[in-house]
Design a protein around this motif. Structure first.
Motif, PDB file in Angstrom:
ATOM      1  N   ALA A  22       0.846  -1.193   0.000  1.00 46.29           N
ATOM      2  CA  ALA A  22       0.000   0.000   0.000  1.00 46.29           C
ATOM      3  C   ALA A  22       0.883   1.246   0.000  1.00 46.29           C
ATOM      4  N   PHE A  23       0.263   2.413  -0.182  1.00 45.25           N
ATOM      5  CA  PHE A  23       1.057   3.630  -0.290  1.00 45.25           C
ATOM      6  C   PHE A  23       1.237   4.298   1.063  1.00 45.25           C
ATOM      7  N   GLU A  24       2.246   5.150   1.119  1.00 46.58           N
ATOM      8  CA  GLU A  24       2.441   6.079   2.223  1.00 46.58           C
ATOM      9  C   GLU A  24       2.828   7.421   1.615  1.00 46.58           C
ATOM     10  N   THR A  25       2.494   8.491   2.282  1.00 44.26           N
ATOM     11  CA  THR A  25       2.820   9.829   1.802  1.00 44.26           C
ATOM     12  C   THR A  25       4.017  10.345   2.574  1.00 44.26           C
ATOM     13  N   ILE A  26       5.067  10.747   1.839  1.00 45.80           N
ATOM     14  CA  ILE A  26       6.295  11.208   2.479  1.00 45.80           C
ATOM     15  C   ILE A  26       6.726  12.529   1.866  1.00 45.80           C
ATOM     16  N   ALA A  27       7.594  13.246   2.569  1.00 44.95           N
ATOM     17  CA  ALA A  27       8.139  14.499   2.058  1.00 44.95           C
ATOM     18  C   ALA A  27       9.026  14.217   0.847  1.00 44.95           C
ATOM     19  N   VAL A  28       9.028  15.134  -0.106  1.00 49.18           N
ATOM     20  CA  VAL A  28       9.795  14.894  -1.329  1.00 49.18           C
ATOM     21  C   VAL A  28      11.288  14.786  -1.047  1.00 49.18           C
ATOM     22  N   ASP A  29      11.775  15.426   0.024  1.00 49.28           N
ATOM     23  CA  ASP A  29      13.209  15.337   0.289  1.00 49.28           C
ATOM     24  C   ASP A  29      13.618  13.958   0.807  1.00 49.28           C
ATOM     25  N   ARG A  30      12.660  13.073   1.033  1.00 47.14           N
ATOM     26  CA  ARG A  30      12.942  11.693   1.422  1.00 47.14           C
ATOM     27  C   ARG A  30      12.508  10.708   0.347  1.00 47.14           C
ATOM     28  N   ALA A  31      12.092  11.205  -0.796  1.00 44.84           N
ATOM     29  CA  ALA A  31      11.429  10.342  -1.779  1.00 44.84           C
ATOM     30  C   ALA A  31      12.352   9.822  -2.871  1.00 44.84           C
ATOM     31  N   VAL A  32      13.603  10.267  -2.931  1.00 47.75           N
ATOM     32  CA  VAL A  32      14.470   9.804  -4.004  1.00 47.75           C
ATOM     33  C   VAL A  32      14.671   8.292  -3.895  1.00 47.75           C
TER      34      VAL A  32
END
Length: 424
Positions: A22-32
């Motif tokens: 399933a998905f989780e929403t994270i800050a873009v600075d942790r998404a790389v």
């Protein structure tokens, strides 16, 4: 349960029986390095205004259409615009506005003359070159426009994509959750890293290698050790299965008196999908579903354990994180000597690598099951089931586990060959 099946069938079954988390929403600075769970759309335009590409002068293009070094056009100055400033005055015919790179184009101006084509004069600036409409202007939304799809579901979020997301006003992103992996080493002789050493014991090098690969891929891991009794195994399996999304056992996967893992799993209600695969090394590998969670049973021999993990378990774990491509570098090289396979067996052959001009030479090694030999093996070739021999000099694909051979100084790095036409 399917037993003694081919490698391709086993890998297919493994991948068919695992699914993205399933998905989780994270800050873009942790998404790389993560995978987008759904499409992502821009929230703002970038740039948000028509902006200057140069330090220079915002002008009415018609004013300077005849400008040249021998006959400059002189314009009066009506102010200065820097990036972030709000336009104050409009540019009218006969006037120019000093403008810096990134600044908004003031009303009335339709071109920017780069400062090198002027004398930078005050209060009149001499313009020595024409500037047609749109010259040196970056239009609003050129990089990204509001509502544009930045990336699609399943896209890998690279640093470039992350930068574009921030430009588009996106600061959080839904991504596929990475599964947490439980690694269980079985055997009364096994010690977890960091425990005091005891004569006759072995440190859990198999799970340490697995943990290193998983950590390199961004996965969280829990490591445990179980003794050889059914009760101990059952307790550790249930405990890890409760805390993690995937369970990987090492050791006790064959048919010996103490090879109890599959039997314990079945006692716990695990539905075994397959056990024992026609591959070497790694033939004792198995897979099942405990509750709704995949369980992989790997043999304890280091070479068998590593091969089964790298070529079957790790691809399945990555699929659960939304990563449906190989984590390995696949290149082409020529065989230094003939290698032999079996008609009913997939064989994994360790190789050393050397350079021959711009090409790669593969040097097959005799199979060694010890960790030291494996740690120094930069490449593996796969001899598919049904192929009994690949001749010396044949060009074929190999999996490279040491990309540093191709990434360092130009004088020594190896160059991958192009895809062959003579043999695969």
């Amino acid at each position: 349960m399917r037993c003694d099946i081919g490698f391709d069938e086993a890998l297919g079954l493994a991948l068919e029986n695992v699914f993205p988390m399933a998905f989780e929403t994270i800050a873009v600075d942790r998404a790389v390095g993560r995978v987008a769970y759904g499409p992502v759309y821009a929230r703002v335009d970038s740039p948000s205004v028509n902006a200057s590409l140069k330090d220079g002068y915002a002008v009415v293009s018609a004013d300077v259409e005849t400008a040249c070094p021998d006959s400059p056009v002189r314009l009066g100055l009506s102010g200065v615009m820097a990036a972030g400033d709000r336009p104050g005055y409009a540019v009218v015919p006969g006037k120019a506005m000093r403008i810096l790179s990134g600044a908004a184009i003031p009303p009335g101006a339709d071109a920017v003359v780069a400062e090198e084509f002027t004398d930078k004069g005050r209060p009149l600036v001499a313009v020595h070159a024409p500037a047609e409409p749109g010259r040196n202007i970056l239009e609003k939304g050129t990089d990204v426009h509001c509502g544009e799809c930045i990336c699609h579901a399943g896209s890998l979020l690279t640093p470039q994509v992350i930068g574009l997301m921030v430009a588009a006003g996106i600061f959080e992103v839904p991504v596929c959750r990475r599964p947490e992996i439980g690694l269980l080493a079985t055997g009364s002789e096994i010690l977890l890293p960091g425990k005091p050493f005891e004569a006759g014991k072995l440190y859990a090098s198999n799970v340490a290698l697995q943990q290193a690969w998983l950590a390199d891929g961004g996965f969280d891991v829990k490591m445990r050790v179980s003794g050889d009794s059914r009760r101990q195994m059952a307790e550790q399996i249930l405990g890890l299965a409760e805390q993690t999304d995937v369970l990987v056992t090492s050791g006790g996967a064959w048919k010996g008196d103490r090879d109890l893992v599959v039997r314990v799993l079945e006692d716990l209600g695990c539905k075994m999908i397959f056990h024992r695969v026609r591959m070497g090394p790694g033939k004792a590998v198995g897979m099942g579903i405990l509750g709704q969670k995949p369980v992989f049973c790997l043999p304890g021999g280091p070479a068998s354990n590593e091969t089964a993990f790298l070529f079957m378990v790790y691809p399945a774990v990555r699929k659960m994180a939304g990563l449906d491509f190989s984590p390995y570098l696949h290149l082409y090289g020529r065989l230094e000597s003939t290698v032999r396979g079996q008609a009913d067996w997939t064989q994994f052959v360790q190789c050393d690598i050397s350079r021959n001009g711009a090409g790669i030479v593969l040097h097959p090694k005799k199979l060694k099951s010890r960790m030291a030999a494996m740690a120094k093996t930069p490449a593996v070739i796969v001899i598919a089931e049904g192929v009994e021999q690949i001749d010396q000099g044949s060009k074929l694909s190999f999996t490279c586990f040491d990309p540093s051979l191709f990434m360092h100084c130009p004088q020594t790095r190896l160059q991958p060959d192009k895809e062959p036409s003579d043999h695969v």
